[in-house]
Enzyme design. Structure first.
Site, PDB file in Angstrom:
ATOM      1  N   GLY A  52     -27.197 -35.407  33.342  1.00 19.38           N
ATOM      2  CA  GLY A  52     -28.232 -34.789  34.161  1.00 19.38           C
ATOM      3  C   GLY A  52     -29.584 -35.388  33.842  1.00 19.38           C
ATOM      4  O   GLY A  52     -29.819 -35.856  32.730  1.00 19.38           O
ATOM      5  N   GLY A  98     -37.311 -33.639  35.242  1.00 16.03           N
ATOM      6  CA  GLY A  98     -38.681 -33.922  34.836  1.00 16.03           C
ATOM      7  C   GLY A  98     -38.867 -33.741  33.342  1.00 16.03           C
ATOM      8  O   GLY A  98     -39.686 -34.387  32.715  1.00 16.03           O
ATOM      9  N   GLY A 109     -36.635 -34.496  31.047  1.00 14.88           N
ATOM     10  CA  GLY A 109     -35.938 -35.526  30.273  1.00 14.88           C
ATOM     11  C   GLY A 109     -34.476 -35.589  30.699  1.00 14.88           C
ATOM     12  O   GLY A 109     -34.112 -35.080  31.761  1.00 14.88           O
ATOM     13  N   LYS A 152     -30.054 -31.853  25.478  1.00 13.26           N
ATOM     14  CA  LYS A 152     -31.218 -32.036  26.355  1.00 13.26           C
ATOM     15  C   LYS A 152     -32.336 -32.641  25.529  1.00 13.26           C
ATOM     16  O   LYS A 152     -32.832 -32.018  24.577  1.00 13.26           O
ATOM     17  CB  LYS A 152     -31.614 -30.668  26.900  1.00 13.26           C
ATOM     18  CG  LYS A 152     -32.664 -30.656  27.951  1.00 13.26           C
ATOM     19  CD  LYS A 152     -32.542 -29.299  28.649  1.00 13.26           C
ATOM     20  CE  LYS A 152     -33.774 -28.871  29.379  1.00 13.26           C
ATOM     21  NZ  LYS A 152     -33.549 -27.552  30.003  1.00 13.26           N
ATOM     22  N   ASP A 190     -36.248 -21.017  38.965  1.00 17.02           N
ATOM     23  CA  ASP A 190     -35.606 -22.150  39.622  1.00 17.02           C
ATOM     24  C   ASP A 190     -34.119 -21.853  39.820  1.00 17.02           C
ATOM     25  O   ASP A 190     -33.262 -22.621  39.381  1.00 17.02           O
ATOM     26  CB  ASP A 190     -35.835 -23.425  38.802  1.00 17.02           C
ATOM     27  CG  ASP A 190     -35.672 -24.685  39.646  1.00 17.02           C
ATOM     28  OD1 ASP A 190     -35.542 -24.553  40.880  1.00 17.02           O
ATOM     29  OD2 ASP A 190     -35.666 -25.791  39.074  1.00 17.02           O
TER      30      ASP A 190
END
Ligand code: NAG
Ligand code: NAG
Ligand code: NAG
Ligand code: NAG
Ligand code: NAG
Ligand code: NAG
Ligand code: NAG
Length: 792
Positions: A500, A503, A505, A522, A618
């Site tokens: 994935g 924005g 990273g 992540k 989101d």
């Protein structure tokens, strides 16, 4: 609990002023003297109060009764305070009024009444759909500093076409409610709410705030700056009271109040109509003083105590009346609200158009949880070299705005801050001044000591930062993972392992020694605006969130300036992967329902089950992950915000976080983020799941591009069945579909307050699943079982 609706028919009274009549005559004007046995007039120029006595049959079968205060303090008037109505169960007054905004004033005198313990009275008050007070204790509020003998709560509520104002008193468990008087006064439309878009600046942004008439207001302060108290009967017809500003001035710098100009006439305009504020407000003012060098060294500041966690409307009134002020660039100044610049270069003559012409400016400011004050400060602007380095203010109004769920309620003052024995009211202005002297004296001693300590600590810390950082994180829930392990797991951040990108990273997939299952790693972009503090704050927050329907944080790493978060890896990928543009087998309906239910649970947990209120911001099908048992896991809430928040200082392009097609139109318009923004996005997800098409598909005809708009149109035209995923055709029980579509539709309501809470969405989805199951047991089984279908 007894819930009785009573219709109170009251005739309207016009204010019978003996002298000149005020510029505004309210269409609705109701004065109810609770508990009184006969109609009376009050001392304030004989206003006519209607009795609200027991004898009336509307009270015959309620558990309410009237009571008379045992004692009236000298400052307290007999009407409306001497009599009260006491409620032992819920009670609703129903006032017929015309549509439009109204002042609703509630009068409370929490003193002694025979047989009642006022310290044990806690209750809520709602008006139409707004919560005005919740578990309110008039006693605690009146005895907090500074103590008040009585309490007047003023609200602004817009009544719609229902033409009714329902005011409900609801005692807390084992308690009782009471009220001494109720006043309803209408006001001109658009006086406060519903103003033209573009007239209210949101402080610390470049954006305007849209204060719609669906927002309710509570008056926090109304001040006649530099002048005397203005009584309700001296207002412009709405019976507002204005108090002196002395109590609110910060520090010793009081500025000066220019002498009253006897020849001034206040020239109202279309922009500032005659009812805006009475003339006396504009006739007096406070300025900084005649000496420029002094003015340049201080801010003329007012400080108001407010309830945190709300937006506030700040209205500043200006009018230049001194005869030597006739032209622009004579007196120009900056205005700060809560230490943010609200205006640079305010020039009253420039804005109003001349001497004696009043003008007001509105600002909205967000007061976060950590702040209890609202600061308004003025300072001369020197850049344009005005004639006088000075500033002026004539009046000020501050309103609390109802939040996303229509509530204005704030907690009672804590009993420990209540000084019930303190009889004389200590003025806040003096109090603040004393405090600043003490603070100043104390600082001069403490500062050197602190500095020495800081140097020692810094030296000490440098060696142990890493250890300290580890300790900052809640123990055991979340572990520190070494960079070496991360590098091994990701094969030195091999692009081939990226699953994935965002924005923030990249996300890598890998295995870490000592962790049984696969993980998602992540790696936060060091260039992203997330600083070190935010990184730690986030770990702190995430490690407290453990819930079956949330992706959980397993560990973190911050060596070598890396900021890395490690989550469980979700084998079945994202929900979107299983809806469209893929080769996988379509998910059966019940399984989709279960995934929606799981997602709703995850969001509900964020909204109200977690340590803090968290708004995801989101919600979309790519942020709903599925584990090996097809359990829905909400992800990417790491950058979510707690409470209603505002992005600060971020350019427009990135200002509004969220994804096109899922974004709450209200959030976009008002920049006010609430749980209901998540509800909106979830509504889009529900339609996406039902129709198996993207939230935004630019290949389609214009009216079909956005799924939200298109689905709502289909619901309205009763053609929704035509856009249901072809795979599901004939497999959804009709009742189930009806309920599901209804939920999704309600989530997409344009106004946040009208959308259901996540809790209700969850309940209804569970109901929809039940309907489907019932239908299936009654008829033939139409759903094809999927891999592991029974796990939510
Ligand atoms: C109150 O009592 C009257 C009769 O006394 C009855 O007709 C009415 O329904 C009652 N109202 C409520 C809300 O219980
Ligand atoms: C009080 O005034 C109202 C409105 O004028 C009237 O309808 C009512 O009958 C009066 N009540 C009494 C007890 O005089
Ligand atoms: C509230 O505002 C809307 C427009 O935003 C308007 O259509 C409506 O008439 C207003 N309602 C009232 C009661 O003023
Ligand atoms: C109401 O407030 C009081 C005191 O602040 C508290 O003790 C009580 O538990 C609260 N009741 C409810 C229902 O919140
Ligand atoms: C006020 O007006 C009166 C006459 O209307 C005039 O005589 C007087 O000089 C004026 N005073 C000032 C301060 O301008
Ligand atoms: C504004 O700044 C002053 C002085 O720096 C500080 O004491 C105060 O808390 C600040 N007010 C707010 C609301 O941030
Ligand atoms: C006035 O207030 C602003 C905003 O808080 C602050 O930046 C400024 O330093 C203050 N000026 C003085 C002289 O106190």
């Amino acid at each position: 609990m007894l819930f009785l609706i009573i219709i109170v028919f009251l005739s309207l009274f016009s204010s019978a002023s003996t002298t000149s009549s005020p510029p505004y005559t309210p269409t609705d004007y109701i004065l109810l003297n609770s508990g009184a046995s006969s109609n009376t007039t009050s001392d304030d120029e004989g206003r006519h109060w209607v009795a609200d006595a027991d004898g009336d049959d509307r009270y015959s079968n309620t558990s309410s009764f009237s009571s008379i205060a045992s004692y009236l303090e000298p400052s307290v008037t007999e009407v409306p305070y001497m009599t009260a109505r006491i409620f032992h169960g819920d009670f609703t007054y129903k006032f017929p009024v015309s549509p439009g905004p109204k002042f609703l004033r509630l009068y409370f005198y929490p003193n002694q009444y025979p047989g009642l313990d006022m310290t044990a009275s806690f209750f809520s008050v709602t008006a139409n759909k707004y919560t005005l007070l919740s578990n309110f204790s008039a006693y605690l509020v009146s005895s907090a500093s500074p103590p008040q003998a009585f309490i007047v709560k003023e609200f602004v509520i817009t009544v719609g076409t229902e033409q009714m104002l329902h005011v409900t008193f609801a005692p807390s468990p084992n308690s009782f409610a009471f009220i001494n008087g109720i006043e309803i006064v209408s006001m001109p439309a658009n006086l406060y709410t519903g103003q033209t878009y573009g007239s209210i600046l949101l402080v610390d942004t470049n954006y305007f705030f849209e204060l719609e008439n669906t927002t309710a207001l509570e008056t926090a302060y109304r001040v006649n700056v530099g002048g005397r108290d203005i009584l309700n009967v001296d207002d412009s017809g709405m019976f507002r009271t204005w108090s002196q500003d002395g109590d609110y001035i910060f520090g010793a710098a009081f500025g000066v109040t220019p002498p009253y100009q006897p020849n001034t006439t206040i020239k109202y305009t279309e922009a500032t109509p005659v009812y805006t504020a009475p003339e006396v407000l504009y006739e007096t003012a406070r300025t900084m003083g005649p000496i420029a060098s002094i003015n340049l060294n201080y801010n003329l500041t007012w400080v108001f105590t407010v309830d945190p966690g709300f937006y506030y409307l700040v209205r500043l009134h200006f009018c230049e009346t001194e005869t030597f002020l006739q032209y622009i660039n004579q007196r120009v100044f900056n205005i700060f609200i809560n230490n943010h610049t609200a205006v640079k270069g305010m020039d009253v003559i420039g804005v109003s158009g001349g001497n004696g012409i009043p003008v007001y400016k509105d600002y909205v400011v967000w007061v976060p949880q950590s702040v209890n004050d609202l600061w308004v400060a003025l300072h001369p602007q020197t850049r344009e070299k005005p004639q006088f380095y000075d500033a002026i203010l004539n009046g000020l109004e501050i309103f609390k705005l109802s939040n996303w769920d229509g509530s204005l309620a704030a907690p009672n003052p804590r009993p420990e801050t209540v000084r019930s024995t303190q009889k004389h009211s200590e003025k806040k202005g003096k109090f603040l001044k004393q405090k600043s002297v003490i603070v100043g004296a104390t600082l001069s001693i403490i500062v050197p000591m602190v500095l020495i300590f800081v140097f020692w600590l810094r030296k000490h810390l440098l060696r142990t930062t890493e250890a300290l950082n580890r300790r900052k994180v809640s123990p055991s829930l979340c572990k520190h993972i070494s960079l070496a392990d991360i590098l091994t797991a990701t094969n030195n951040f091999d692009d081939a392992l990226i699953v994935g990108r965002g924005g923030f990273g990249n996300v890598y997939r890998g295995r870490i020694p000592g962790i049984q299952h696969e993980v998602a790693i992540k790696r936060l972009n060091s260039k992203s605006h997330q600083g070190e503090n935010e990184f730690w704050a986030e770990i702190e927050m995430l490690s407290q969130l453990r819930y079956i329907n949330l992706v959980s944080l397993i560990g973190y790493c911050n060596e070598n300036n890396e900021m890395i978060l490690v989550y469980g890896y979700m084998v079945n990928g994202t929900l979107r992967d299983h809806l469209y543009n893929n080769d996988s087998i379509p998910l059966p309906w019940k399984q989709r329902l279960r995934i929606c239910i799981g997602t709703a649970r995850g969001l509900e947990y964020l909204h109200s089950g977690a340590v803090q209120r968290i708004i995801h911001r989101d919600v979309k099908t790519t942020n709903i992950l599925l584990d090996e048992a097809w359990v829905a896991k909400v992800s990417d809430f790491g950058l979510s915000k707690t409470g209603p928040v505002l992005m600060e200082n971020v350019p427009i392009t990135t200002m509004v976080k969220g994804t096109f097609g899922y974004m709450d139109p209200e959030y976009y318009r008002r920049l006010q983020l609430t749980e209901k923004s998540d509800v909106y996005s979830f509504g889009v997800v529900l339609f996406e799941v039902l129709c198996a098409r993207p939230a935004v598909d630019t290949r389609l005809k214009e009216d079909q591009i956005g799924l939200a708009g298109w689905a709502l149109k289909c619901v309205e035209n009763e053609t929704i069945e035509q856009i249901v995923d072809p795979y599901l055709q004939g497999k959804i029980a009709a009742e189930c579909l009806r309920v599901y579509v209804e939920i999704a539709k309600n989530c997409l309501h344009d106004a946040g307050v009208e959308r259901p809470k996540m809790r209700d969405v969850l309940r209804m989805l569970e109901f929809a699943l039940q309907l489907q199951e019932t239908a299936e047991t009654k008829h033939t089984v139409i759903d094809r079982p999927h891999a592991i279908d029974d796990v939510v």
